[in-house]
Design an enzyme around this catalytic site. Structure first.
Site: not given
Length: 499
Positions: A260, A114, A256, A258
């Site tokens: 999400d 993340s 960010d 990834d």
């Protein structure tokens, strides 16, 4: 020859454990053997609830940090070892691989750390019907796995197998939003896309253009950049202000690592808070019930926009549990969002005959597009749109490299004793800026309410050696000052009895 190992023991030995969003740890600790074992344990658990069996596919994807391809290969090897087939979705956003899995009724996993630095990574697991929740994590931890003799002395696979033919999860994810919003939803808007190292950067550009807007690519990087949507770096704040001023942009879009968690800057280059995006997105979609963590802006209640607001602990598993409860109670349209901006849609939404299917996992695209579309439809800027909400402002930052044990000791000390003593202790610590404390909330960490309306919330991070601080006040400058002041106090505070 096989070796049986307890996942609970492996977590203790490796330091790779479940946090708020999957299993995470140092890349050096996430050996192929560890990642292989965790994936096997995940599939063993799903087999006990009828969601996995030999011959069934499992989708995998990853972000753009350097260690991700190796970890994806280890996870793929574990899927094959368990008799599964691999749907290799490549490098796409976490919500894209999750949506692919939900649509095909198969499990999925995302290799990502993340927003945290690339010396760490992680694996986020999804059931066939949603993210793994806390009971699933406990069941995975309770598994024992028979590991085959595939690893060298360093815990790495001796023989890497070739990757499967790629599976396209991006096209359906993009179509989801084009079908709902329409091809002219962003027409006449000029939008910067801050690409950095976000795995969904090309998808964001494709969406802007497919919805009729003009995309301006900004700041693409071949080096991984740990963009945290709850604690935007000063460098990224300055970049956004400069780009907005020089390029005449209506907004700047980003996510960010990834993809999400959203980042959306207004026409001045000011990054909007994720919990504000959540309120505005839910309003645009006409949703009636909201689940959101205790750390999020209280404007959600003060706005009077929703029939029900449920507060939860921090982390998407807790938000999902509360969303499910709201659905069970009969609320027709339900969502959840987090302070990081990730938006979870528990129920389908229909607008003018167009249907947006549910996606009960954290997503960055929906809040970004919803807010942009609403601003265009109303003919106002993003800053004017935000000004329609009650004047409550939040700020979040963190102390990095602050050991979890130290965070826990601090919180335990501050909330020790009867509430009257706790409030006196907190008033003495923070009163120079906020006056007397008049209430606390222990839902997650320690949330302190002050008589003047200020809020200070201290919480150990669930997946990194960090102490998070969330503050709220009646203007953004005060919220930021309050946050800086609180972190400086905590940094220098010595808990009695510790060294």
């Amino acid at each position: 020859m096989t070796q049986s190992i307890s996942i609970a023991d492996l977590m203790t030995q490796s330091g790779v454990a479940f946090g708020t969003s999957g299993a995470r740890g140092l890349v050096s600790a996430m050996t192929d053997r560890v990642c292989f074992a965790y994936t096997c344990a995940f599939l063993q658990h799903l087999a006990t609830i009828g969601q996995f069996s030999p011959g069934r596919a499992v989708a995998i994807a990853g972000d753009l940090r350097p260690s991700t391809p190796r970890i994806m290969a280890a996870c793929a090897a574990a899927i094959r070892h368990m008799g599964g087939l691999v749907d290799d979705c490549g490098f796409v956003p976490s919500p894209a691989v999750a949506a692919h899995g939900f649509a095909k009724d198969i499990p999925s996993l995302m290799v990502t750390g993340s927003h945290i630095p690339d010396d760490r990574n992680g694996i986020k697991f999804n059931r066939t019907d949603g993210e793994v929740l806390k009971p699933d994590e406990l069941a995975i931890r309770a598994q024992s796995v028979a590991l085959p003799d595939l690893f060298d002395g360093e815990g790495m696979l001796r023989d890497a197998q070739p990757a499967e033919a790629p599976v396209d999860a991006a096209t359906a994810y993009i179509a989801r939003y084009i079908d709902y919003f329409g091809s002219q939803a962003l027409s006449s808007m000029t939008l910067g896309v801050y690409e950095h190292s976000a795995v969904g950067r090309d998808i964001l550009v494709a969406l802007v253009e497919a919805l009729g807007g003009k995309a301006v690519r900004l700041g693409r990087s071949d080096r991984f950049i740990p963009v945290d949507t709850e604690a935007v770096r000063p460098k990224d704040q300055a970049l956004a202000r400069r780009w907005a001023g020089e390029l005449g942009l209506d907004a700047i879009l980003s996510t960010d690592g990834d993809s999400d968690r959203p980042l959306l800057a207004d026409e001045t280059g000011a990054w909007m808070r994720g919990d504000v995006l959540g309120i505005l997105c839910a309003r645009t979609l006409g949703l009636r019930a909201v689940a959101t963590p205790i750390s999020c802006n209280s404007a959600v209640e003060l706005s009077g926009l929703f029939d029900a607001v449920r507060r939860t602990r921090i982390g998407s598993p807790f938000v999902i549990e509360a969303m499910n409860a709201l659905v069970d109670e009969g609320f027709g349209t339900v969502c959840g969002y987090e302070a990081n901006g990730g938006f979870l849609l528990a129920t389908a939404v229909e607008t003018a005959g167009r249907i947006l299917p549910a996606l009960p996992t954290r997503d960055a695209v929906l809040p970004i597009l919803s807010v942009l579309v609403d601003a265009r439809r109303r003919g106002v800027t993003l800053s004017a749109l935000q000004a329609q909400l009650p004047a409550r402002y939040t700020c979040s930052e963190r102390l990095q490299n602050y050991p979890t044990a130290q965070s826990q000791a601090l919180i335990a000390h501050l909330e020790q004793g009867p509430e009257i003593h706790i409030l006196a202790r907190l008033s003495a610590m923070f009163g120079a800026l906020s006056g007397p404390a008049n209430g606390i909330d222990r839902t997650d960490g320690l949330r302190i309410h002050f008589a003047n309306g200020d809020i200070i919330h201290l919480r150990p991070s669930g997946n990194a050696p960090e102490l998070r601080c969330y503050t709220e006040s009646d203007n953004p400058e005060r919220a930021a000052i309050l946050n800086e002041y609180s972190l400086s106090l905590v940094r220098d505070y010595k808990v009695p009895g510790t060294t």
